[in-house]
Design a protein around this motif. Structure first.
Motif, PDB file in Angstrom:
ATOM      1  N   SER A 175       0.832  -1.205   0.000  1.00  0.00           N
ATOM      2  CA  SER A 175       0.000   0.000   0.000  1.00  0.00           C
ATOM      3  C   SER A 175       0.868   1.257   0.000  1.00  0.00           C
ATOM      4  N   MET A 176       2.017   1.212   0.654  1.00  0.00           N
ATOM      5  CA  MET A 176       2.930   2.354   0.638  1.00  0.00           C
ATOM      6  C   MET A 176       3.519   2.543  -0.759  1.00  0.00           C
ATOM      7  N   ALA A 177       3.930   1.432  -1.374  1.00  0.00           N
ATOM      8  CA  ALA A 177       4.542   1.517  -2.699  1.00  0.00           C
ATOM      9  C   ALA A 177       3.567   2.087  -3.733  1.00  0.00           C
ATOM     10  N   ARG A 178       2.288   1.750  -3.589  1.00  0.00           N
ATOM     11  CA  ARG A 178       1.291   2.282  -4.534  1.00  0.00           C
ATOM     12  C   ARG A 178       1.164   3.794  -4.422  1.00  0.00           C
ATOM     13  N   ARG A 179       1.614   4.348  -3.309  1.00  0.00           N
ATOM     14  CA  ARG A 179       1.489   5.793  -3.113  1.00  0.00           C
ATOM     15  C   ARG A 179       2.737   6.561  -3.547  1.00  0.00           C
ATOM     16  N   LEU A 180       3.736   5.867  -4.055  1.00  0.00           N
ATOM     17  CA  LEU A 180       4.897   6.566  -4.588  1.00  0.00           C
ATOM     18  C   LEU A 180       4.421   7.508  -5.696  1.00  0.00           C
ATOM     19  N   GLY A 181       4.761   8.750  -5.566  1.00  0.00           N
ATOM     20  CA  GLY A 181       4.261   9.760  -6.498  1.00  0.00           C
ATOM     21  C   GLY A 181       3.131  10.588  -5.927  1.00  0.00           C
ATOM     22  N   ASP A 182       2.469  10.057  -4.876  1.00  0.00           N
ATOM     23  CA  ASP A 182       1.411  10.811  -4.192  1.00  0.00           C
ATOM     24  C   ASP A 182       2.057  11.509  -2.994  1.00  0.00           C
ATOM     25  N   ASP A 183       2.717  12.614  -3.276  1.00  0.00           N
ATOM     26  CA  ASP A 183       3.526  13.261  -2.253  1.00  0.00           C
ATOM     27  C   ASP A 183       2.708  13.696  -1.044  1.00  0.00           C
ATOM     28  N   ARG A 184       1.480  14.148  -1.289  1.00  0.00           N
ATOM     29  CA  ARG A 184       0.672  14.646  -0.174  1.00  0.00           C
ATOM     30  C   ARG A 184       0.386  13.537   0.835  1.00  0.00           C
ATOM     31  N   LYS A 185       0.031  12.346   0.340  1.00  0.00           N
ATOM     32  CA  LYS A 185      -0.270  11.242   1.246  1.00  0.00           C
ATOM     33  C   LYS A 185       0.996  10.724   1.917  1.00  0.00           C
ATOM     34  N   LEU A 186       2.053  10.575   1.134  1.00  0.00           N
ATOM     35  CA  LEU A 186       3.291  10.036   1.702  1.00  0.00           C
ATOM     36  C   LEU A 186       3.883  10.976   2.742  1.00  0.00           C
ATOM     37  N   LEU A 187       3.621  12.263   2.602  1.00  0.00           N
ATOM     38  CA  LEU A 187       4.171  13.213   3.562  1.00  0.00           C
ATOM     39  C   LEU A 187       3.617  12.962   4.959  1.00  0.00           C
ATOM     40  N   GLN A 188       2.371  12.486   5.053  1.00  0.00           N
ATOM     41  CA  GLN A 188       1.797  12.157   6.357  1.00  0.00           C
ATOM     42  C   GLN A 188       2.588  11.035   7.025  1.00  0.00           C
TER      43      GLN A 188
END
Length: 398
Positions: A175-188
């Protein structure tokens, strides 16, 4: 009553609605040495009987998975508080919600920060320091992220040292890897990990690079846990094949299966199946996982946990009983006897002779709003919201 208490052993508890192995009945339970006695021993000299009247007296809740303590430690990203004060507050929350045995979900992950080794060490140290003044029983449920292969030796040492009482294998990397590129979510997540975004993304990629080593590492870790007598769970099984794999690995508990098929296979394999009590209270999952209530109706759920919300187990069970999903006597096993057995604890979970005298007193007069009025841990009154008179005739008879 403050959980930081002087010992106040009770002679026992009496009431009109006590949940015993025979069902809800008028009963008097004698305590001796912190256990429920068979009445062959004399009560502690001068000890009072606790008269619950018409309130419900239930076995204390055994919460197999609760990570709401993280919000006490870090209520906002990068805002932390000392563990001692935070855990003391959590202890009071537990007792106020009927939880007498808590398995704190402490995570050891490649993420670092709040879910890294340093924070876990602080948790262990605080639990040891605070133990004598806390009212509930506090254990550690170690949530190990499977791709953190560099942390296996650390986890094994914690297990050998007796710091861990339950192990769960987690894999949140996909689930983390799928968010690579989604900076806003990963920043949390980066804020929780106390690093910048670039560093967190690099941690994800490094964890992904460990994929070939995961299987062997998890066999080693699971073997260490089993050698220490710990029960092991897998977390968020997405399908039947994954559950079969973890069963073969030695994970006899399926924690929050993501599909009905995974839960069904777990049932066929004789595994314990865990769902979140918030799922019941809210009427469904916040992640589109199966409805816990429907899984209970189908016989595919053995255990409900607080997960991220301590009030949920009590509220969920009373809701199940009020809605006619299960009689209270059966529903209560989901938060007491069944989680105790799944964790390998044979000494609690029911109000029966020879078991630990952990009980809670509940006012259930307001539908949908059960209130814990008192918590008894090891035969001692550890928490109360009102004055209770003792039964003098019972005390003199003792």
């Amino acid at each position: 009553m403050n959980p930081a208490h002087a010992p106040s052993p009770l002679a026992g508890v009496t009431g009109q609605r006590i949940l015993t192995p025979r069902g809800i009945e008028h009963a008097s339970l004698r305590f001796h040495g912190g256990l429920i006695d068979d009445a062959s021993n004399a009560a502690a000299r001068g000890a009072a009987w606790f008269d619950a009247g018409n309130l419900l007296v239930l076995p204390g809740i055994v919460d197999l998975h609760g990570d709401a303590f993280e919000r006490a430690i870090m209520p906002r990203p990068s805002v932390t508080f000392p563990y001692d004060g935070a855990l003391f507050d959590v202890d009071r929350q537990l007792l106020a919600n009927g939880i007498t045995t808590e398995f704190h979900g402490v995570t050891l992950s490649w993420e670092g920060g709040l879910r890294g080794e340093a924070y876990a060490e602080r948790m262990f140290a605080a639990l040891e320091r605070m133990g004598p003044i806390m009212g509930a029983r506090h254990y550690v449920h170690l949530r190990f992220e499977t791709h953190h292969v560099g942390g296996v030796e650390t986890a094994q040492q914690w297990i050998r040292d007796g710091r861990v009482r339950f192990l769960a294998l987690n894999d949140h990397l996909p689930s983390m890897a799928r968010r690579l590129g989604d900076d806003r979510k990963l920043l949390q997540y980066a804020d929780r990990a106390e690093c910048d975004l670039d560093t967190f993304q690099e941690r994800i990629r490094r964890a992904m690079g460990a994929a070939d080593s995961v299987a062997d590492a998890m066999r080693e870790l699971t073997a260490s846990a089993q050698a220490a007598g710990l029960r092991v769970a897998s977390h968020d099984d997405p399908d039947a094949a994954t559950r079969r794999y973890y069963h073969q690995l030695g994970c006899g508990v399926a924690e929050f299966p993501l599909t009905r098929d995974a839960a069904s296979v777990a049932r066929d394999l004789g595994n314990s199946v865990v769902f979140g009590a918030p799922n019941v209270v809210r009427g469904g999952s916040h992640t589109n996982a199966p409805s816990a209530t429907e899984m209970i109706r189908a016989g595919l759920c053995d255990i409900l946990t607080s997960d991220y919300y301590y009030p949920a187990p009590l509220a969920a069970v009373l809701r199940l009983a009020n809605d006619g999903v299960l009689p209270l006597e059966q529903a209560w096993n989901l938060v007491s006897l069944n989680p105790a057995r799944a964790a390998g604890l044979q000494d609690r979970g029911a109000l029966a002779p020879g078991l630990i005298a952990d009980a809670i007193v509940v006012d259930d007069q307001v539908p949908g709003l059960p209130r814990v009025c008192a918590a008894i841990v090891g035969g001692e009154l550890r928490y109360a919201t009102r004055a209770f008179g003792d039964d003098r005739s019972q005390r003199m008879a003792a």
